[in-house]
Design a protein around this motif. Sequence first.
Motif, mmCIF file in Angstrom:
data_model
loop_
_atom_site.group_PDB
_atom_site.id
_atom_site.type_symbol
_atom_site.label_atom_id
_atom_site.label_comp_id
_atom_site.label_asym_id
_atom_site.label_seq_id
_atom_site.Cartn_x
_atom_site.Cartn_y
_atom_site.Cartn_z
ATOM 1 N N ILE A 1 26.647 39.680 -51.961
ATOM 2 C CA ILE A 1 25.378 39.711 -51.224
ATOM 3 C C ILE A 1 24.258 39.266 -52.155
ATOM 4 N N THR A 2 23.400 38.366 -51.681
ATOM 5 C CA THR A 2 22.186 37.987 -52.406
ATOM 6 C C THR A 2 21.005 38.005 -51.439
ATOM 7 N N GLY A 3 19.807 38.069 -51.993
ATOM 8 C CA GLY A 3 18.604 37.973 -51.175
ATOM 9 C C GLY A 3 18.424 39.093 -50.184
ATOM 10 N N LEU A 4 18.942 40.276 -50.494
ATOM 11 C CA LEU A 4 18.800 41.399 -49.578
ATOM 12 C C LEU A 4 17.337 41.789 -49.453
ATOM 13 N N SER A 5 16.863 41.878 -48.210
ATOM 14 C CA SER A 5 15.466 42.278 -47.987
ATOM 15 C C SER A 5 15.372 43.063 -46.689
ATOM 16 N N GLY A 6 14.403 43.971 -46.640
ATOM 17 C CA GLY A 6 14.153 44.766 -45.455
ATOM 18 C C GLY A 6 13.110 44.114 -44.571
ATOM 19 N N PRO A 7 12.559 44.885 -43.620
ATOM 20 C CA PRO A 7 11.586 44.327 -42.675
ATOM 21 C C PRO A 7 10.362 43.716 -43.348
ATOM 22 N N GLY A 8 9.970 44.228 -44.522
ATOM 23 C CA GLY A 8 8.810 43.678 -45.202
ATOM 24 C C GLY A 8 9.092 42.439 -46.014
ATOM 25 N N ALA A 9 10.342 41.972 -45.997
ATOM 26 C CA ALA A 9 10.777 40.756 -46.702
ATOM 27 C C ALA A 9 10.646 40.874 -48.215
ATOM 28 N N LEU A 10 10.572 42.116 -48.728
ATOM 29 C CA LEU A 10 10.483 42.331 -50.166
ATOM 30 C C LEU A 10 11.887 42.366 -50.755
ATOM 31 N N THR A 11 12.106 41.572 -51.808
ATOM 32 C CA THR A 11 13.391 41.603 -52.502
ATOM 33 C C THR A 11 13.168 42.006 -53.957
ATOM 34 N N MET A 12 14.150 42.748 -54.501
ATOM 35 C CA MET A 12 14.129 43.127 -55.903
ATOM 36 C C MET A 12 15.392 42.554 -56.541
ATOM 37 N N PRO A 13 15.255 41.754 -57.588
ATOM 38 C CA PRO A 13 16.415 41.013 -58.109
ATOM 39 C C PRO A 13 17.649 41.877 -58.357
ATOM 40 N N TRP A 14 17.506 43.031 -59.008
ATOM 41 C CA TRP A 14 18.682 43.847 -59.323
ATOM 42 C C TRP A 14 19.290 44.444 -58.068
ATOM 43 N N LEU A 15 18.461 44.950 -57.169
ATOM 44 C CA LEU A 15 18.940 45.626 -55.979
ATOM 45 C C LEU A 15 19.375 44.642 -54.897
ATOM 46 N N SER A 16 18.893 43.414 -54.958
ATOM 47 C CA SER A 16 19.120 42.456 -53.881
ATOM 48 C C SER A 16 20.352 41.595 -54.083
ATOM 49 N N LYS A 17 21.107 41.817 -55.163
ATOM 50 C CA LYS A 17 22.296 41.009 -55.433
ATOM 51 C C LYS A 17 23.406 41.919 -55.939
ATOM 52 N N PHE A 18 24.520 41.971 -55.189
ATOM 53 C CA PHE A 18 25.635 42.815 -55.592
ATOM 54 C C PHE A 18 26.874 42.463 -54.766
ATOM 55 N N PRO A 19 28.071 42.742 -55.308
ATOM 56 C CA PRO A 19 29.304 42.524 -54.549
ATOM 57 C C PRO A 19 29.520 43.621 -53.503
ATOM 58 N N GLU A 20 30.296 43.260 -52.481
ATOM 59 C CA GLU A 20 30.730 44.208 -51.462
ATOM 60 C C GLU A 20 32.148 43.843 -51.027
ATOM 61 N N THR A 21 32.909 44.840 -50.637
ATOM 62 C CA THR A 21 34.218 44.635 -50.022
ATOM 63 C C THR A 21 34.354 45.605 -48.864
ATOM 64 N N ASN A 22 34.698 45.105 -47.678
ATOM 65 C CA ASN A 22 34.875 46.006 -46.551
ATOM 66 C C ASN A 22 36.272 45.911 -45.960
ATOM 67 N N VAL A 23 36.691 47.020 -45.348
ATOM 68 C CA VAL A 23 37.932 47.100 -44.579
ATOM 69 C C VAL A 23 37.527 47.344 -43.133
ATOM 70 N N ARG A 24 38.071 46.543 -42.200
ATOM 71 C CA ARG A 24 37.514 46.523 -40.846
ATOM 72 C C ARG A 24 38.593 46.239 -39.810
ATOM 73 N N THR A 25 38.239 46.516 -38.555
ATOM 74 C CA THR A 25 39.026 46.053 -37.423
ATOM 75 C C THR A 25 38.054 45.631 -36.320
ATOM 76 N N TYR A 26 38.603 45.240 -35.163
ATOM 77 C CA TYR A 26 37.786 44.637 -34.112
ATOM 78 C C TYR A 26 37.922 45.433 -32.831
ATOM 79 N N VAL A 27 36.771 45.635 -32.166
ATOM 80 C CA VAL A 27 36.692 46.585 -31.064
ATOM 81 C C VAL A 27 35.819 46.026 -29.942
#
Length: 222
Positions: free
Chosen positions: A46-72
């Motif tokens: 994930i990069t460029g993470l921002s909330g409704p105010g469009a504010l991004t913080m470099p350390w918090l706005s970039k990080f890996p993620e892995t999800n386990v999912r199914t479809y419903v």
Amino acid sequence: MRQTWRDLTFLHWRYDPAAVRRLVPPDLQLDLHEGAAWVGLVPFLITGLSGPGALTMPWLSKFPETNVRTYVMDRTGSRGVWFFSLDAARLPAVIGARITYALPYFWARMKVRSGGATAHYTSTRLAGPKAESDIRVEIAAPVTLPSELELFLTARYRLYARRRGRLWKADIEHDPWPLQRARVLELKENLVRAAGLPDPEGEPLALFSRTLDVAIGRLDIA
């Protein structure tokens, strides 16, 4: 909330619906393809993470993620994703997502390395049920015309969650996935088992996507 998903790999396996049904809320139906449930393991950056105010913080706005999912599907027939777990490398993001979207996030130590024709993902959970993964894929040719199954697994524009006994949803906006073929070179993981599912069997259907901009709406009652 806006973010960009980069260097994302979809790994999917067929499952007996009975093995998945018990882990999905009763007010959701399993969305089956040719009689099978599908479980996905999806690592990315994930990069460029921002909330409704469009504010991004470099350390918090970039990080890996892995999800386990199914479809419903919900009672209206709308299709979406049910997450069994989501591991992320930023503790504030984990806490924020649990509070805001009622999703089962876990804090993990993670890395994503992608360059040229390969992508490598590692993850070790730091809190919650022990789980880790080490995934390396080879990236191949673009998918010019996705199959019905490939669209079924990737063209999902809603997530579901459960909070205080009620079903909630959030809509997701993005362009069609720019998919590429992929082949698994290395796969060691127990995230699927940690989610309460049987270990996956056989080679997964593997797809890769280099980058996609995403907007996630607010959580509403489904």
